[in-house]
Write an enzyme that holds these catalytic residues in place. Structure first.
Site, PDB file in Angstrom:
ATOM      1  N   TYR A   1       0.853  -1.185   0.000  1.00  0.00           N
ATOM      2  CA  TYR A   1       0.000   0.000   0.000  1.00  0.00           C
ATOM      3  C   TYR A   1       0.889   1.235   0.000  1.00  0.00           C
ATOM      4  O   TYR A   1       1.881   1.294   0.729  1.00  0.00           O
ATOM      5  CB  TYR A   1      -0.888   0.012   1.245  1.00  0.00           C
ATOM      6  CG  TYR A   1      -1.751   1.255   1.389  1.00  0.00           C
ATOM      7  CD1 TYR A   1      -2.860   1.458   0.570  1.00  0.00           C
ATOM      8  CD2 TYR A   1      -1.452   2.233   2.349  1.00  0.00           C
ATOM      9  CE1 TYR A   1      -3.654   2.597   0.706  1.00  0.00           C
ATOM     10  CE2 TYR A   1      -2.228   3.361   2.485  1.00  0.00           C
ATOM     11  CZ  TYR A   1      -3.332   3.544   1.666  1.00  0.00           C
ATOM     12  OH  TYR A   1      -4.110   4.665   1.799  1.00  0.00           O
TER      13      TYR A   1
ATOM     14  N   ASP B   1       9.296   2.730  -0.103  1.00  0.00           N
ATOM     15  CA  ASP B   1       8.251   3.420   0.640  1.00  0.00           C
ATOM     16  C   ASP B   1       8.379   2.989   2.096  1.00  0.00           C
ATOM     17  O   ASP B   1       7.953   1.905   2.478  1.00  0.00           O
ATOM     18  CB  ASP B   1       6.870   3.077   0.073  1.00  0.00           C
ATOM     19  CG  ASP B   1       5.754   3.785   0.824  1.00  0.00           C
ATOM     20  OD1 ASP B   1       6.049   4.477   1.828  1.00  0.00           O
ATOM     21  OD2 ASP B   1       4.584   3.649   0.412  1.00  0.00           O
TER      22      ASP B   1
ATOM     23  N   LYS C   1       4.204   8.791   9.053  1.00  0.00           N
ATOM     24  CA  LYS C   1       3.911   8.180  10.356  1.00  0.00           C
ATOM     25  C   LYS C   1       4.879   8.639  11.461  1.00  0.00           C
ATOM     26  O   LYS C   1       4.753   9.743  11.945  1.00  0.00           O
ATOM     27  CB  LYS C   1       3.832   6.659  10.207  1.00  0.00           C
ATOM     28  CG  LYS C   1       2.729   6.295   9.173  1.00  0.00           C
ATOM     29  CD  LYS C   1       2.179   4.917   9.251  1.00  0.00           C
ATOM     30  CE  LYS C   1       0.900   4.824   8.431  1.00  0.00           C
ATOM     31  NZ  LYS C   1       1.031   4.195   7.123  1.00  0.00           N
TER      32      LYS C   1
HETATM   33  C1  LIG Z   1       0.385   4.793   5.776  1.00  0.00           C
HETATM   34  C2  LIG Z   1       1.145   4.568   4.521  1.00  0.00           C
HETATM   35  C3  LIG Z   1       1.059   5.445   3.438  1.00  0.00           C
HETATM   36  C4  LIG Z   1       0.106   6.604   3.422  1.00  0.00           C
HETATM   37  O1  LIG Z   1       0.390   7.531   4.417  1.00  0.00           O
HETATM   38  P1  LIG Z   1      -0.767   8.568   4.878  1.00  0.00           P
HETATM   39  O2  LIG Z   1      -0.082   9.433   5.866  1.00  0.00           O
HETATM   40  O3  LIG Z   1      -1.864   7.731   5.428  1.00  0.00           O
HETATM   41  O4  LIG Z   1      -1.184   9.294   3.661  1.00  0.00           O
HETATM   42  C5  LIG Z   1       1.875   5.235   2.346  1.00  0.00           C
HETATM   43  N1  LIG Z   1       2.723   4.198   2.313  1.00  0.00           N
HETATM   44  C6  LIG Z   1       2.834   3.319   3.327  1.00  0.00           C
HETATM   45  C7  LIG Z   1       3.830   2.210   3.247  1.00  0.00           C
HETATM   46  C8  LIG Z   1       2.042   3.480   4.461  1.00  0.00           C
HETATM   47  O5  LIG Z   1       2.124   2.589   5.451  1.00  0.00           O
END
Ligand SMILES: *Cc1c(COP(=O)(O)O)cnc(C)c1O
Length: 453
Positions: free
Chosen positions: A166, A261, A289
């Site tokens: 994701y 990511d 995060k």
């Molecule tokens: C949470 C997450 C996102 C999106 O971040 P948001 O702050 O919710 O927009 C993108 N990539 C990964 C791997 C994530 O865990």
């Protein structure tokens, strides 16, 4: 992470629990009735709506250390951690004080501030995998910007992603694999144009042949491979280091970029995230995060050379009214300062490892089909008899029935997990050995009930 790919079972009512009565949710239920009139599904992010578990969402009153309290006064040991940011637990005094002190000077200026330099320096001094970065306001924004940078830098359009990773709610990444090993993405959300999905190639995790095939089929068209090096949004699908290294090798060879990511894994499995853990140098890294200490912050970083393509230095446009917001920077500084202390991760990761191992031992001794996967302070209880789960298709959707029972019984015993069996759990430095012992006892009872028949 936000329930997009998850099987939902709408309309489930809480069924009678075994051994313990359901917790009272009177005030939460009342607030939920109201919130449904304000927000789609009553929430501001889908997975919060409890569609995949029993009952209605709990409305939270406050948090402190490893604990959460809902508006009905129920207290929980929290393993959701606001989906990852709270590595120091809730309401950390150092973060709170730094935020309060900074807020006295105003909320935002739309002009540079020293505090942005301060957070950047703290990160760059302790992370050899990026040389320059840009702050944004969410993980989604970080990834969206990284993708644009990769396309601008390589002058290619296609992105290769993996099924089960994701990357936020970006149009061209809200796609899943079609049938076949290497496919163009099929959109997973209404409102995403087919033409956008066609720019994304989706392949299974842990399968280097599929990646090679994609590069063969789309010679000189792939701008970047994007991967969660620690895939943690669809269960915890730990990859072999050799696989990640092979991605590095093939992108170098094909003159494409490798994007890690690290919105979850960054500052989580170590200060240098997965890049440091696997000692692999990606071309661009995205963060979110943890980096904001509970405030909305994201970032993307790369080499001086690649970052020089970002505006105003270069032609890749990217901006933000609230980017580098001082209050958010303050929270990030306070949190990352704690994380940069020597020994921080060792203690946290050991604690998590022991916790995961003892759940595994308990389940194995009773022949419960459970696999507890763990890395750093992330763990995931998979309801399976497989030794290892490394790709999305290995997750059996019917196993989520057991998770639903497990989730309810944990809530009834004061343990808060994210409301979906595809979500991982997080342990913070605020969880004491005693908290974890108490949690284990509740988890064991919940497992007994989930495997009752
Ligand atoms: C949470 C997450 C996102 C999106 O971040 P948001 O702050 O919710 O927009 C993108 N990539 C990964 C791997 C994530 O865990």
């Amino acid at each position: 992470m936000f329930g997009l790919f998850k099987k939902s079972s709408e309309g489930d009512q809480a069924v009678a629990t075994v051994g313990k009565p359901d917790i009272s949710r009177e005030k939460s239920a009342e607030l939920y009735e109201k919130s449904k009139t304000y927000f789609p599904g009553g929430v501001n992010s889908p997975v919060r709506a409890f569609k995949s578990v029993y009952g209605t969402p709990l409305f939270i009153e406050k948090g402190d250390g490893p604990y959460l309290w809902d508006v009905d006064g129920n207290k929980f040991v929290d393993f959701c951690a606001s989906w990852g940011p709270l590595i120091l637990g809730h309401n950390n005094a150092k973060i709170r004080e730094k935020v309060a002190e900074t807020a006295l000077k105003g909320m935002t200026f739309g002009a540079p501030t020293a505090i942005e330099n301060e957070l950047a320096e703290l990160i760059l001094k302790n992370n050899k995998y990026i040389q320059k970065l840009r702050f944004v306001s969410s993980g989604t924004e970080a990834v969206m910007s990284a993708i644009r940078l990769a396309r601008g830098y390589t002058k290619r359009d296609k992105i290769l992603k993996f099924e089960g990773c994701y990357h936020g709610h970006i149009d061209s990444l809200l796609v899943k694999a079609g049938s076949g090993l290497v496919t163009f993405g099929e959109t997973t959300s209404a409102g995403v144009p087919e033409s956008f999905a066609k720019e994304t190639i989706v392949v299974p995790l842990n399968n280097i042949d599929a990646v090679k095939q994609a590069f063969a089929e789309h010679k000189d068209q792939i701008a970047a491979i994007i991967i969660e090096p620690v895939p943690a949004n669809n269960g915890l699908l730990l990859q072999e280091p050799e696989f990640l290294q092979a991605l590095r090798d093939i992108t170098t060879k094909e003159k494409a970029l490798l994007i890690f990511d690290e919105v979850i894994s960054g500052f989580r499995i170590g200060f240098e995230g997965a890049a440091g853990y696997y000692q692999i140098q990606p071309d661009i890294i995205t963060y979110g995060k943890i980096i904001g200490g509970g405030m909305p912050v994201g970032a993307y970083g790369s080499s001086v050379e690649i970052m020089s393509n970002v505006s105003p230095e270069g032609p890749v446009y990217q901006a933000g009214t609230l980017s580098g917001n001082p209050i958010a920077m303050a929270a990030g500084i306070a949190q990352l300062t704690e994380l940069s202390r020597s020994g921080f991760y060792k203690e946290l990761n050991n604690k998590t490892h022991e916790f995961a191992e003892s759940i595994q031992r308990f389940a194995s001794a009773r022949n419960y089909k459970i696999r507890v996967q763990q890395i750093g302070s992330i763990f995931w209880i998979a309801f399976t008899d497989l030794e290892k789960i490394q790709s999305a298709e290995q997750i059996d959707p019917t196993s989520m029935e057991k998770f639903k029972i497990f989730h309810r019984e944990c809530l009834n015993r004061g343990i808060y997990f994210g409301p979906s069996g595809y979500e991982v759990g997080f342990i913070s430095s605020a969880h004491t050995k005693i908290d974890l012992e108490v949690a284990k006892r509740a988890i064991f009872e919940a497992l007994d009930l989930a495997f009752k028949k």
